[in-house]
Scaffold this motif. Structure first.
Motif, short mmCIF file in Angstrom:
data_model
loop_
_atom_site.label_atom_id
_atom_site.label_comp_id
_atom_site.label_asym_id
_atom_site.label_seq_id
_atom_site.Cartn_x
_atom_site.Cartn_y
_atom_site.Cartn_z
N VAL A 70 0.81 -1.22 0.00
CA VAL A 70 0.00 0.00 0.00
C VAL A 70 0.84 1.27 0.00
N SER A 71 2.00 1.25 0.66
CA SER A 71 2.76 2.48 0.94
C SER A 71 3.15 3.24 -0.32
N LEU A 72 3.80 2.57 -1.27
CA LEU A 72 4.26 3.28 -2.48
C LEU A 72 3.09 3.76 -3.34
N PRO A 73 2.05 2.94 -3.59
CA PRO A 73 0.90 3.48 -4.33
C PRO A 73 0.26 4.67 -3.63
N LEU A 74 0.24 4.64 -2.29
CA LEU A 74 -0.32 5.76 -1.55
C LEU A 74 0.45 7.04 -1.83
N LEU A 75 1.77 6.91 -1.96
CA LEU A 75 2.61 8.07 -2.25
C LEU A 75 2.47 8.52 -3.70
N PHE A 76 2.56 7.56 -4.64
CA PHE A 76 2.54 7.92 -6.05
C PHE A 76 1.15 8.32 -6.53
N MET A 77 0.10 7.85 -5.83
CA MET A 77 -1.25 8.28 -6.16
C MET A 77 -1.60 9.55 -5.38
N SER A 78 -0.65 10.45 -5.31
CA SER A 78 -0.84 11.76 -4.69
C SER A 78 -0.04 12.76 -5.51
N ASN A 79 -0.04 14.00 -5.05
CA ASN A 79 0.70 15.04 -5.76
C ASN A 79 2.10 15.24 -5.19
N ALA A 80 2.68 14.18 -4.63
CA ALA A 80 4.00 14.29 -4.00
C ALA A 80 5.08 14.60 -5.01
N ILE A 81 5.03 13.98 -6.18
CA ILE A 81 6.11 14.11 -7.16
C ILE A 81 5.74 15.03 -8.30
N VAL A 82 4.49 14.93 -8.76
CA VAL A 82 4.00 15.81 -9.83
C VAL A 82 2.65 16.38 -9.42
N PRO A 83 2.27 17.53 -9.97
CA PRO A 83 0.95 18.10 -9.64
C PRO A 83 -0.18 17.28 -10.24
N LEU A 84 -1.37 17.47 -9.73
CA LEU A 84 -2.53 16.73 -10.21
C LEU A 84 -2.79 16.97 -11.70
N SER A 85 -2.50 18.17 -12.15
CA SER A 85 -2.77 18.52 -13.55
C SER A 85 -1.92 17.72 -14.53
N ALA A 86 -0.80 17.15 -14.07
CA ALA A 86 0.08 16.38 -14.95
C ALA A 86 -0.25 14.90 -14.97
N MET A 87 -1.25 14.48 -14.20
CA MET A 87 -1.60 13.06 -14.09
C MET A 87 -2.65 12.67 -15.13
N PRO A 88 -2.69 11.39 -15.48
CA PRO A 88 -3.84 10.90 -16.27
C PRO A 88 -5.13 11.08 -15.48
N ALA A 89 -6.25 11.11 -16.18
CA ALA A 89 -7.53 11.41 -15.53
C ALA A 89 -7.86 10.41 -14.42
N TRP A 90 -7.62 9.11 -14.66
CA TRP A 90 -7.96 8.11 -13.65
C TRP A 90 -7.09 8.25 -12.41
N MET A 91 -5.80 8.58 -12.61
CA MET A 91 -4.89 8.74 -11.47
C MET A 91 -5.23 10.00 -10.68
N GLU A 92 -5.61 11.05 -11.38
CA GLU A 92 -6.02 12.28 -10.71
C GLU A 92 -7.26 12.03 -9.84
N ALA A 93 -8.20 11.23 -10.36
CA ALA A 93 -9.41 10.92 -9.59
C ALA A 93 -9.07 10.18 -8.30
N VAL A 94 -8.12 9.25 -8.38
CA VAL A 94 -7.70 8.52 -7.18
C VAL A 94 -6.98 9.45 -6.22
N ALA A 95 -6.11 10.31 -6.77
CA ALA A 95 -5.34 11.22 -5.93
C ALA A 95 -6.23 12.19 -5.16
N ARG A 96 -7.38 12.53 -5.73
CA ARG A 96 -8.28 13.49 -5.08
C ARG A 96 -9.00 12.91 -3.87
N VAL A 97 -8.98 11.59 -3.70
CA VAL A 97 -9.55 10.98 -2.49
C VAL A 97 -8.45 10.48 -1.55
N ASN A 98 -7.21 10.80 -1.88
CA ASN A 98 -6.06 10.41 -1.06
C ASN A 98 -5.77 11.54 -0.07
#
Length: 258
Positions: A178-206
């Motif tokens: 869980v740990s690494l997906p929790l980090l990468f499915m957030s805006n830790a490394i890149v902003p939300l605007s640079a993510m694919p739509a599905w990843m951005e949707a997941v990041a917004r509930v993280n």
């Protein structure tokens, strides 16, 4: 008064355990600063400033390193409880006339202190690397408050998981997954605007996304209007995680008592 005594006594136990491994404690405090130097330094030249919104990628990466530190410490927070369960010491604690909530609160208090020390080291290293937070000196307590909120949520969730799983092998398998997906499915490394739509949707509930966003705004823009919004979302997410974690912890410990 009794709750405070219980929490302080249990917190003192966690502190004594940590002090017995002083070299490990020292490296634990310094490790996130090393991540900042090498991680941000390696990626800084490969990231487009127009994508991240700033030419200073180290300043952009500071909140992500802090969040990753809290995630790692959330796993570490549950380890003593996990081994207490396997050795039978947890059953002795539960048989005493202490509140089960004191176990969570004491670990939260200890982890908040650890995370605060690591966050301060990260900020000092960032300062040495030329990062100047726009929120100024008053932004430091605000960053520590955001870190404490995230610590509370992840500590309660990790301790509930430690009680629920049958062994430490299962615990580490789940948290490792869980740990690494929790980090990468957030805006830790890149902003939300640079993510694919599905990843951005997941990041917004993280919840990490909102903790990182609040700290990033304090570092890059100061006391902007987006800080209260991110804090409000973080409080809601932490409230939900804390409720679920505390309920699960109470249920699992009740079964052990029974």
């Amino acid at each position: 008064m009794m709750v405070a005594q219980e929490v302080l006594a249990l917190s003192r136990r966690w502190l004594l355990v940590a002090l017995r491994e002083r070299l490990s404690l020292l490296f634990s405090v310094l490790q996130p600063a090393v991540w900042l130097v090498f991680f941000a330094g390696a990626l800084g030249g490969a990231v487009d400033p127009r994508v991240v919104g700033t030419g200073d990628y180290i300043a952009f990466a500071v909140p992500g390193v802090i969040a990753f530190t809290v995630v790692g410490n959330g796993v570490t927070a549950a380890m003593p409880l996990l081994f207490d369960k396997e050795t039978g010491y947890l059953d002795k604690l539960l048989s005493m006339r202490i509140r089960r909530s004191s176990l969570i609160l004491s670990r939260f208090l200890f982890q908040t202190g650890m995370n605060a020390a690591q966050t301060l080291v990260i900020l000092l290293v960032a300062l040495a690397l030329g990062v100047r937070p726009e929120s100024g000196l008053l932004g430091v307590p605000a960053i520590l408050a955001v870190t404490a909120l995230l610590t509370l949520a992840l500590t309660s969730a990790a301790m509930a998981l430690a009680c629920a799983v049958p062994s430490h092998g299962t615990f580490f398998a789940i948290t490792g997954f869980v740990s690494l997906p929790l980090l990468f499915m957030s805006n830790a490394i890149v902003p939300l605007s640079a993510m694919p739509a599905w990843m951005e949707a997941v990041a917004r509930v993280n919840p990490l996304t909102y903790a990182i966003e609040a700290i990033r705004l304090l570092v890059l823009r100061g006391w902007s209007g987006g800080v209260p919004v991110s804090l409000a979302a973080l409080v809601v997410a932490c409230g939900l995680l804390l409720t679920v974690g505390a309920w699960q912890f109470a249920r699992q410990t009740s079964e052990r008592i029974a």
